[in-house]
Structure formats: C-alpha cells, structure tokens
Design a protein around this motif. Structure first.
Motif, short mmCIF file in Angstrom:
data_model
loop_
_atom_site.label_atom_id
_atom_site.label_comp_id
_atom_site.label_asym_id
_atom_site.label_seq_id
_atom_site.Cartn_x
_atom_site.Cartn_y
_atom_site.Cartn_z
N GLY A 1 44.18 23.46 3.78
CA GLY A 1 43.41 24.68 4.02
C GLY A 1 42.11 24.36 4.73
O GLY A 1 41.55 23.28 4.56
N PHE A 2 41.63 25.32 5.54
CA PHE A 2 40.42 25.12 6.32
C PHE A 2 39.62 26.43 6.35
O PHE A 2 40.18 27.50 6.56
N ALA A 3 38.30 26.31 6.15
CA ALA A 3 37.42 27.48 6.16
C ALA A 3 36.52 27.44 7.38
O ALA A 3 35.88 26.41 7.66
N PHE A 4 36.45 28.55 8.08
CA PHE A 4 35.71 28.65 9.33
C PHE A 4 34.62 29.72 9.26
O PHE A 4 34.57 30.51 8.33
N HIS B 1 43.61 33.95 8.33
CA HIS B 1 42.99 35.12 7.69
C HIS B 1 41.62 35.38 8.31
O HIS B 1 40.89 34.42 8.62
N SER B 2 41.29 36.62 8.48
CA SER B 2 39.88 36.97 8.54
C SER B 2 39.44 37.03 7.09
O SER B 2 39.65 38.05 6.41
N GLY B 3 38.85 35.95 6.61
CA GLY B 3 38.42 35.90 5.21
C GLY B 3 37.32 36.88 4.91
O GLY B 3 37.05 37.20 3.74
N THR B 4 36.69 37.39 5.95
CA THR B 4 35.67 38.44 5.82
C THR B 4 36.21 39.63 5.05
O THR B 4 35.46 40.31 4.34
N LYS B 5 37.50 39.86 5.18
CA LYS B 5 38.11 41.07 4.65
C LYS B 5 38.43 40.91 3.15
O LYS B 5 37.53 40.81 2.34
N CYS C 1 33.76 35.06 7.50
CA CYS C 1 34.45 33.78 7.36
C CYS C 1 35.90 33.92 7.81
O CYS C 1 36.43 35.02 7.93
N GLY C 2 36.53 32.78 8.07
CA GLY C 2 37.94 32.75 8.45
C GLY C 2 38.64 31.59 7.77
O GLY C 2 38.00 30.64 7.31
N VAL C 3 39.97 31.68 7.71
CA VAL C 3 40.75 30.68 6.98
C VAL C 3 42.01 30.34 7.76
O VAL C 3 42.62 31.21 8.39
N ILE C 4 42.39 29.06 7.72
CA ILE C 4 43.69 28.61 8.20
C ILE C 4 44.36 27.82 7.08
O ILE C 4 43.69 27.03 6.40
N VAL C 5 45.66 28.04 6.89
CA VAL C 5 46.45 27.21 5.99
C VAL C 5 47.70 26.79 6.73
O VAL C 5 48.35 27.60 7.40
N THR C 6 48.05 25.50 6.63
CA THR C 6 49.23 24.98 7.30
C THR C 6 50.32 24.64 6.29
O THR C 6 50.02 24.30 5.15
N PRO D 1 28.04 25.53 3.37
CA PRO D 1 28.16 25.40 1.91
C PRO D 1 27.83 26.70 1.17
O PRO D 1 28.54 27.07 0.23
N ASN D 2 26.77 27.39 1.59
CA ASN D 2 26.40 28.63 0.92
C ASN D 2 27.49 29.69 1.07
O ASN D 2 27.85 30.37 0.11
N ASP D 3 28.00 29.84 2.29
CA ASP D 3 29.05 30.83 2.52
C ASP D 3 30.36 30.42 1.86
O ASP D 3 31.15 31.29 1.44
N SER D 4 30.60 29.12 1.77
CA SER D 4 31.79 28.65 1.05
C SER D 4 31.73 29.07 -0.41
O SER D 4 32.73 29.49 -1.00
#
Length: 377
Positions: A68-71, A191-195, A205-210, A232-235
C-alpha cells in the motif's frame, strides 16, 4: 479477524516501546543511524516514515493486497500509476470517469506519447474489441462517476490476463469495505482517499494498493523518486478517519438507498442512477462483486432551469464539489467535476445540464429528503 475489526485496529499499539493505542505522529524528516552501514529501517521521511507506514500497511490489509502507498492526493496516486507506462503504450479508459482522470490522460500523458481509447467498459465485448497490440492496461471505475455504470471486474481481469495487460480499478466510491477488486483479479487499486477513506472533508490524500509485490516495488520506486507521498500529520488524519470507515459506509449506504427510492417517486425527477435500485441495469453484476452500493446518487431533472433552482435552495445539503464526507454535498458535474470531458462525450453519457450528483452524508435521512423536497418545489 472480521473486516470491521481490522478497520478499527489499524495502527493500534504500533509503537511497541510505549504501547500507545493511537499511532504517534513521527514529525521528523530524518532518522539517526545506529552506526555506519546500519539503519533502523527509517532513514528519510520521503522514503519511509513510521506514521505513513501504518496507514499504507493498513490500506493494503483492507484491500487484501501486497503493498500500500499513501500520496498527497488522489490525482497524485493516479499520476504515479500512469508513470508505470512509457512512450508508445496504449491504455483503455472507462468512458464515464472522473473529469480529472480524463484530463490527466488527455492533456498530460498524451504529451509523453502514451495514447488512450475511451470505451464503455461496462461492456466486456466493447472493451476487448478496443485492445491493440500496444495496449498495456485497462483503467476503470465501478460504479462510474457520475453515471454509476457497473463494470464486471472479474471479466475484465480475465481479459487482461489473456492479453498480458494490467487492470487498474478506481475503488473510491465503494472502498474496500464494500468492494475489493484485487480479490477479483485486478492488479492495481487506486483511491481518492480524500473521499470515503478519510471521510470528513478535511484531508487531501490518495492511495494505491497492488496485488503483487513486483508492481508494488515499481510504485515504491516512483513514490520515492518523485516525492509524492503523504505527510506524517496527514497520514495520522487518514488513520483516524479510517477507524470509522465501516460505520460510516453502512450509514451512507442506508441513507442513499432510502433517498434513491424517494427520488424515484418525484414528478420532477426523470432518472435516478444508483446501483441499489432494482431498475439499475448493472445491478446483477454489482451485487455479484460488491456487498453494498455506497452513498453516491446521480439524478436528472425534467427541466435544466430546475438545476440552479435546486442548487440555490438547498439549505441542509451543501452545494460543493467532492464527495464521501459525513456531510451531504450536491454538485453539478457538467460545469464542475466533469467540465474537462468533451461536450460530445458528456452528452452521449448523459452528463447534461439536467444532471446532479448527490453525495449522501450520514445525517438523518429524513432531513436530507426534506431539504431536497423543498428545493424541488
């Protein structure tokens, strides 16, 4: 462990030294080395940060993926995925997709020699027919934004496997709580993790999972090389938002089901697009691959003049872009979220001057209905 429990337990006691229940915010750019040639596993926050690692591992667990990756945003996540491809490659894109995604394909990556075809991916036959010798991936949303069309994920995954391509699924609308595309054969989920993942209209924020580590390692390289990661704060905010994902999605789903049925009875509403309705053409496929229908409803009114009337009269519902927060929001796709889609394509899809998109919040459903009713009068 059940999914509801996995969601709540993301990050619990991740700091074994202190036993902190809430994940600490490691607000540091650098980490000290124990000795020359040795590392704690953390060297520089752009490459890896303990707070971000908790949310990245957590979303990978929920999607049942390898990595997983957070953007910094959903578009940053999609941009990173598209950087997997090179000049001369071709990608099939769902015709009814978020306007920002279309803009990214059409106005940016075409400059680097990546071509794309817009296809109604709800038809596996049409999708297969669009494959070329240089096609490397299919990018879909299901349900689509905003017309709520449904694509058979497993069917397209089979087509991709047959042609040695990758299937990329934007799972923003349903989240892993209701739909897990990797389990159906998809290779990458974005994902648009914002949602819904963050869920409170206060975090970008955004997310990718492979599905497999081989692609995960490529994404990891791109994330580190471009520096497009979540702070880190947004995570930490994303971790906190995720804790209530199950509860929120259940309420969004419950409310949207009631409101979609109510809208279907209103004389000034000509069409309601929601996969929970028995009349939805993709309902059978949707029910096969998802356990809920989410909180997004699109609907068309009988007269274009009624659109500004509704937008000016709603009081409880907020006229604003975005979706997936606890508050109900309404937007006008043709002039807002999907303005970058060419007019001809918008009209073919039904994204007209009569279409509105409602992101149903977690308020009392009757309050939402009452506000829509007075706005429609």
């Amino acid at each position: 462990m059940n999914l509801e429990s996995k969601i709540v337990h993301i990050g619990i006691n991740s700091d074994k030294k202190t036993g902190a229940i809430s994940t600490p915010i490691y607000n540091t750019a650098s980490f000290a080395h124990p000795a020359l040639g040795k590392s704690t596993g953390f060297d520089y926050t752009r490459s890896k940060n303990p707070t971000r690692q908790v949310v990245e591992d957590g979303i990978a667990l929920l999607e049942n993926g390898s990595d997983g990756f957070a953007f910094s945003s959903g578009m940053a996540a999609i941009t990173t995925v598209l950087m997997l491809y090179k000049t001369g490659d071709h990608i099939i894109l769902a015709d009814d997709c978020y306007g920002g995604t279309y803009r990214l394909f059409n106005k940016l990556f075409t400059n680097y020699g990546i071509s794309f075809s817009v296809v109604d991916t709800s038809s596996a036959k049409l999708t297969a027919a669009a494959i070329k010798e240089n096609t490397k991936a299919i990018f879909i949303e299901t349900p689509t934004n905003p017309m709520m069309k449904i694509t058979d994920i497993a069917a397209l995954a089979g087509i991709c496997k047959e042609h040695n391509m990758q299937l990329i699924v934007d799972n923003t609308f349903l989240t892993p709580y209701f739909q897990r595309p990797l389990e159906l054969g998809a290779d990458i989920v974005v994902h648009s993790g914002t949602k819904y993942l963050a869920g409170h209209n206060d975090l970008l924020c955004g997310v990718i999972v492979t599905r497999e580590n081989t692609i995960g390692e490529k994404i990891r390289f791109l994330q580190n090389a471009t520096g497009n990661m979540l702070s880190p704060n947004d995570s930490w905010l994303l971790i906190r938002g995720l804790k209530t994902l199950g509860l929120r999605m259940e309420k969004h789903n419950e409310n949207a089901g009631k409101i979609a049925k109510w809208l279907s009875t209103q004389p000034h509403i000509t069409n309601v697009y929601y996969p929970g309705l028995l009349t939805h053409p993709g309902k059978k496929i949707h029910d096969k691959q998802a356990s809920g229908c989410g909180g997004i409803i699109s609907f068309a009114v009988d007269d274009a003049a009624r659109v500004p009337q509704i937008l000016s009269r709603v009081k409880f519902i907020q006229f604003a872009e975005s979706l997936g927060g606890v508050e109900s929001l309404i937007t006008f796709p043709a002039c807002q979220t999907h303005m970058d889609i060419p007019l001809k394509i918008r009209q073919q899809l039904g994204i007209t001057d009569k279409l509105l998109r409602l992101s149903v919040g977690i308020e009392n459903s009757q309050d939402i209905i009452d506000d829509l009713q007075q706005a429609l009068q």
